[in-house]
Motif scaffolding. Structure first.
Motif, PDB file in Angstrom:
ATOM      1  N   MET A 203       0.839  -1.194   0.000  1.00  0.00           N
ATOM      2  CA  MET A 203       0.000   0.000   0.000  1.00  0.00           C
ATOM      3  C   MET A 203       0.874   1.243   0.000  1.00  0.00           C
ATOM      4  O   MET A 203       1.991   1.243   0.519  1.00  0.00           O
ATOM      5  N   ASP A 204       0.360   2.318  -0.617  1.00  0.00           N
ATOM      6  CA  ASP A 204       1.142   3.558  -0.650  1.00  0.00           C
ATOM      7  C   ASP A 204       0.852   4.454   0.546  1.00  0.00           C
ATOM      8  O   ASP A 204       1.249   5.614   0.580  1.00  0.00           O
ATOM      9  N   VAL A 205       0.120   3.934   1.538  1.00  0.00           N
ATOM     10  CA  VAL A 205      -0.110   4.644   2.803  1.00  0.00           C
ATOM     11  C   VAL A 205       0.226   3.696   3.946  1.00  0.00           C
ATOM     12  O   VAL A 205       0.208   2.469   3.789  1.00  0.00           O
ATOM     13  N   ASP A 206       0.533   4.249   5.098  1.00  0.00           N
ATOM     14  CA  ASP A 206       0.824   3.434   6.276  1.00  0.00           C
ATOM     15  C   ASP A 206      -0.470   2.864   6.850  1.00  0.00           C
ATOM     16  O   ASP A 206      -1.481   3.565   6.964  1.00  0.00           O
ATOM     17  N   MET A 207      -0.427   1.595   7.227  1.00  0.00           N
ATOM     18  CA  MET A 207      -1.591   0.902   7.772  1.00  0.00           C
ATOM     19  C   MET A 207      -1.264   0.346   9.160  1.00  0.00           C
ATOM     20  O   MET A 207      -0.086   0.240   9.548  1.00  0.00           O
ATOM     21  N   GLU A 208      -2.303  -0.016   9.901  1.00  0.00           N
ATOM     22  CA  GLU A 208      -2.170  -0.686  11.189  1.00  0.00           C
ATOM     23  C   GLU A 208      -2.917  -2.011  11.131  1.00  0.00           C
ATOM     24  O   GLU A 208      -3.961  -2.117  10.476  1.00  0.00           O
ATOM     25  N   VAL A 209      -2.392  -3.001  11.852  1.00  0.00           N
ATOM     26  CA  VAL A 209      -3.005  -4.322  11.904  1.00  0.00           C
ATOM     27  C   VAL A 209      -3.129  -4.740  13.364  1.00  0.00           C
ATOM     28  O   VAL A 209      -2.217  -4.516  14.164  1.00  0.00           O
ATOM     29  N   GLN A 210      -4.259  -5.358  13.703  1.00  0.00           N
ATOM     30  CA  GLN A 210      -4.475  -5.858  15.066  1.00  0.00           C
ATOM     31  C   GLN A 210      -5.290  -7.141  14.993  1.00  0.00           C
ATOM     32  O   GLN A 210      -6.214  -7.263  14.184  1.00  0.00           O
ATOM     33  N   ALA A 211      -4.955  -8.106  15.864  1.00  0.00           N
ATOM     34  CA  ALA A 211      -5.705  -9.354  15.961  1.00  0.00           C
ATOM     35  C   ALA A 211      -6.815  -9.209  16.983  1.00  0.00           C
ATOM     36  O   ALA A 211      -6.622  -8.640  18.065  1.00  0.00           O
ATOM     37  N   LEU A 219      -6.615  -9.236  20.768  1.00  0.00           N
ATOM     38  CA  LEU A 219      -5.715 -10.332  21.123  1.00  0.00           C
ATOM     39  C   LEU A 219      -4.256  -9.911  20.988  1.00  0.00           C
ATOM     40  O   LEU A 219      -3.361 -10.597  21.487  1.00  0.00           O
ATOM     41  N   SER A 220      -4.021  -8.809  20.295  1.00  0.00           N
ATOM     42  CA  SER A 220      -2.661  -8.303  20.132  1.00  0.00           C
ATOM     43  C   SER A 220      -2.703  -6.790  20.211  1.00  0.00           C
ATOM     44  O   SER A 220      -3.769  -6.182  20.184  1.00  0.00           O
ATOM     45  N   GLN A 221      -1.532  -6.189  20.293  1.00  0.00           N
ATOM     46  CA  GLN A 221      -1.465  -4.753  20.137  1.00  0.00           C
ATOM     47  C   GLN A 221      -1.530  -4.402  18.650  1.00  0.00           C
ATOM     48  O   GLN A 221      -1.340  -5.265  17.775  1.00  0.00           O
ATOM     49  N   ARG A 222      -1.812  -3.140  18.366  1.00  0.00           N
ATOM     50  CA  ARG A 222      -1.766  -2.672  16.981  1.00  0.00           C
ATOM     51  C   ARG A 222      -0.315  -2.504  16.563  1.00  0.00           C
ATOM     52  O   ARG A 222       0.496  -1.966  17.319  1.00  0.00           O
ATOM     53  N   VAL A 223      -0.004  -2.975  15.371  1.00  0.00           N
ATOM     54  CA  VAL A 223       1.351  -2.811  14.847  1.00  0.00           C
ATOM     55  C   VAL A 223       1.266  -2.148  13.483  1.00  0.00           C
ATOM     56  O   VAL A 223       0.248  -2.226  12.791  1.00  0.00           O
ATOM     57  N   LEU A 224       2.331  -1.497  13.102  1.00  0.00           N
ATOM     58  CA  LEU A 224       2.376  -0.777  11.836  1.00  0.00           C
ATOM     59  C   LEU A 224       2.739  -1.713  10.683  1.00  0.00           C
ATOM     60  O   LEU A 224       3.548  -2.638  10.846  1.00  0.00           O
ATOM     61  N   ALA A 225       2.103  -1.433   9.536  1.00  0.00           N
ATOM     62  CA  ALA A 225       2.497  -2.056   8.273  1.00  0.00           C
ATOM     63  C   ALA A 225       2.778  -0.892   7.334  1.00  0.00           C
ATOM     64  O   ALA A 225       1.889  -0.390   6.650  1.00  0.00           O
ATOM     65  N   THR A 226       4.021  -0.437   7.330  1.00  0.00           N
ATOM     66  CA  THR A 226       4.358   0.825   6.681  1.00  0.00           C
ATOM     67  C   THR A 226       4.816   0.621   5.237  1.00  0.00           C
ATOM     68  O   THR A 226       5.177  -0.485   4.816  1.00  0.00           O
ATOM     69  N   ARG A 227       4.823   1.731   4.510  1.00  0.00           N
ATOM     70  CA  ARG A 227       5.323   1.704   3.137  1.00  0.00           C
ATOM     71  C   ARG A 227       6.805   1.321   3.118  1.00  0.00           C
ATOM     72  O   ARG A 227       7.254   0.563   2.251  1.00  0.00           O
TER      73      ARG A 227
END
Length: 540
Positions: A203-211, A219-227
């Motif tokens: 992705m061309d924008v930074d995203m966050e992922v959380q379980a 179930l998890s903390q939010r983590v970054l999925a960055t460009r």
């Protein structure tokens, strides 16, 4: 004979009122009695009917939060004219933050954040919130908090540690224990993957992922999925996640201004599987234009407008909120709607406008610019009434009237803000304000030495054929007041016996309204520099 039995429950009264009303607005929406004259000699007309003005009282005292002296709540069995209040020692939440090792546990040595959300134990609906970031001292911590029922979540600075959540009740003057045991990081379940676009590229924008679990609890903390990291991420879940067949991964942009949807994915928690999370082909941004008018065709300026709904690829999108200009026009950026779904256009006119909350379903095509038809707002219902002084004969002038939303009606969103009549009651005791559909608590706040009085008002949506007739409320009589004075002191436990200067005090009456415990604010005041206070409460 009285007009209303003081022992009728509000649910029975409401059923009778609703069952007996015909289309239109010729029905009375006040629930309960309307005057102290309907009650016994030792009773006052409250929102739930006639009752003893000295019973069912709860006092909230907030001494000084900046000094760690938070809210304490107390029941008052028999309210007296001289009512001193003895505060207890500050309540605390205390315990240990430990981490499992290969062979033993030890104090967690890094920074953690503790978030506590809840409400008062004695005053339903009065919210409590605390947040503190700290490094446990040898694994231990102690935090001053307000009394209340809390959900407590601990977040470690190390994002590999999953959040831990528990519940606790905190009583005034009590030290409540709550320990946290963080798992051994070598035993965590790790999920790795990447967030990609419809072409399989980062992705061309930074995203966050959380379980999340199946109840959408973290179930998890939010983590970054960055460009910069090509959309890659790794989540750390508690060891118990290995027993689950599936978990839900929530993916959302880090910025609300990003023209990217959020999306949920159901995946297996197997650590050996790389998860590729495709956001799908959600389309290019669309400039969405329109105009907001009232029923007479006049523009509605300063109305809040936004779009929300499903988009292609299975995600959900909500645009940023924009305001209409002086000509009622607006322009916002959005994503196009999905092929088999519409988006909801929401318009919220400002408080004081005669135009009311309006929703419209719209299709947003895959074009660079589109303009919708004029949005014609329905009218807010005008609610009128009049107030009398306790004498039952003289009009009550200069009374502030505030409508506080307490519940939404089926098919309508809950009104979000309280609405005050644009001016106090006139010389004839009359008031008027315009409201969206909902159930409200009307607070009548006199300027004279009289107590606050509250009533429940039901504002129904208009029928298919709009009516220009306002909702006329039955004339209501204010209650007499009595002065209640006293001093607020600390009772000399761990703290010295001293007065509590400049403390906030609120008196509530907690009753059943439509089968739900509900707090009615009777009075609020501050202590002086010596801890003394004086206020007015209802009396017969």
């Amino acid at each position: 004979m009285r007009q209303l039995s003081p022992r009728l429950t509000t649910s029975v009264l409401l059923a009778a009122l609703v069952a007996g009303c015909a289309p239109g607005h010729d029905y009375d929406t006040f629930i309960g009695c309307r005057s102290d004259s309907e009650c016994d000699e030792d009773e006052v007309c409250f929102i739930d009917g006639c009752g003893n003005p000295g019973k069912d009282i709860v006092v909230e005292v907030v001494p000084n939060p900046k000094a760690g002296l938070h809210a304490q709540d107390f029941r008052v069995d028999d309210l007296r004219s001289q009512q001193n209040i003895e505060l207890l020692d500050p309540a605390t939440l205390q315990g240990q933050v430990l981490v499992q090792g290969e062979s033993s546990t030890s104090g967690y040595p890094a920074s953690v954040t503790l978030r506590m959300t809840g409400e008062s134990l004695l005053i339903p609906g009065v919210r409590r919130y605390h947040e503190s970031t700290f490094v446990p001292q040898n694994g231990g911590y102690s935090l001053p908090v307000a009394s209340g029922h809390y959900s407590v979540t601990l977040l470690a600075t190390n994002s590999e540690q999953p959040p831990l959540t528990s519940t606790r009740d905190v009583q005034p003057g009590r030290a409540v224990s709550l320990d946290f045991l963080l798992p051994d990081t070598s035993k965590l379940v790790r999920l790795s993957g990447a967030v990609v676009d419809q072409a399989g590229k980062p992705m061309d924008v930074d995203m966050e992922v959380q379980a999340l679990d199946d109840q959408l609890r973290p179930l998890s903390q939010r983590v970054l999925a960055t460009r910069l990291a090509e959309g890659k991420f790794t989540l750390a879940l508690p060891p118990s996640a290995a027993q689950r067949d599936t978990v839900i991964l929530q993916v959302l942009p880090t910025s609300a201004a990003s023209l990217v949807p959020q999306k949920l994915f159901t995946v297996s928690p197997r650590p050996d599987r790389q998860q590729t999370l495709s956001m799908g082909d959600y389309g290019e941004p669309v400039r969405f234009l329109g105009r907001v008018l009232n029923r007479t065709g006049q523009p509605v300026p300063h109305a809040s407008v936004y779009l929300a709904g499903g988009v292609s690829g299975g995600g959900q999108y909500r645009s940023q909120t924009v305001l209409t200009d002086e000509n009622g026009r607006f322009e916002l950026l959005t994503l196009p709607s999905g092929p088999s779904s519409s988006m909801t256009l929401s318009v919220i006119p400002p408080s004081g406008s005669s135009a009311g909350y309006t929703q419209r379903y719209v299709n947003v095509p895959r074009v660079s610019v589109t303009e919708t038809q004029d949005v014609v707002c329905q009218e807010r219902m005008k609610v009128r009434g009049s107030l009398l002084k306790p004498s039952d004969s003289e009009p009550a002038a200069g009374v502030r009237v505030v409508a506080e939303p307490i519940e939404e009606l089926p098919g309508w969103p809950r009104p979000t803000v309280s609405v005050e009549a644009p001016r106090p009651t006139d010389d004839q005791g009359n008031f008027e304000l315009a409201l969206d559909p909902g159930r409200y608590r009307f607070d009548f706040i006199p300027t004279e030495d009289l107590p606050i009085v509250s009533r429940i008002v039901l504002v129904r949506p208009e029928e298919d054929e709009p009516s220009v007739e306002p909702l006329e409320l039955t004339t209501f009589t204010l209650s007499k007041g009595r002065r209640v004075t006293g001093q607020v002191n600390f009772n000399g436990g761990r703290m010295a016996r001293v007065s509590a200067p400049y403390a906030s005090i609120r008196f509530f009456r907690v009753v059943e309204v439509e089968g739900k415990p509900s707090p009615l604010l009777l009075a609020q005041t501050l202590t002086d520099q010596n801890g003394n206070y004086s206020t007015t409460l209802p009396a017969r």
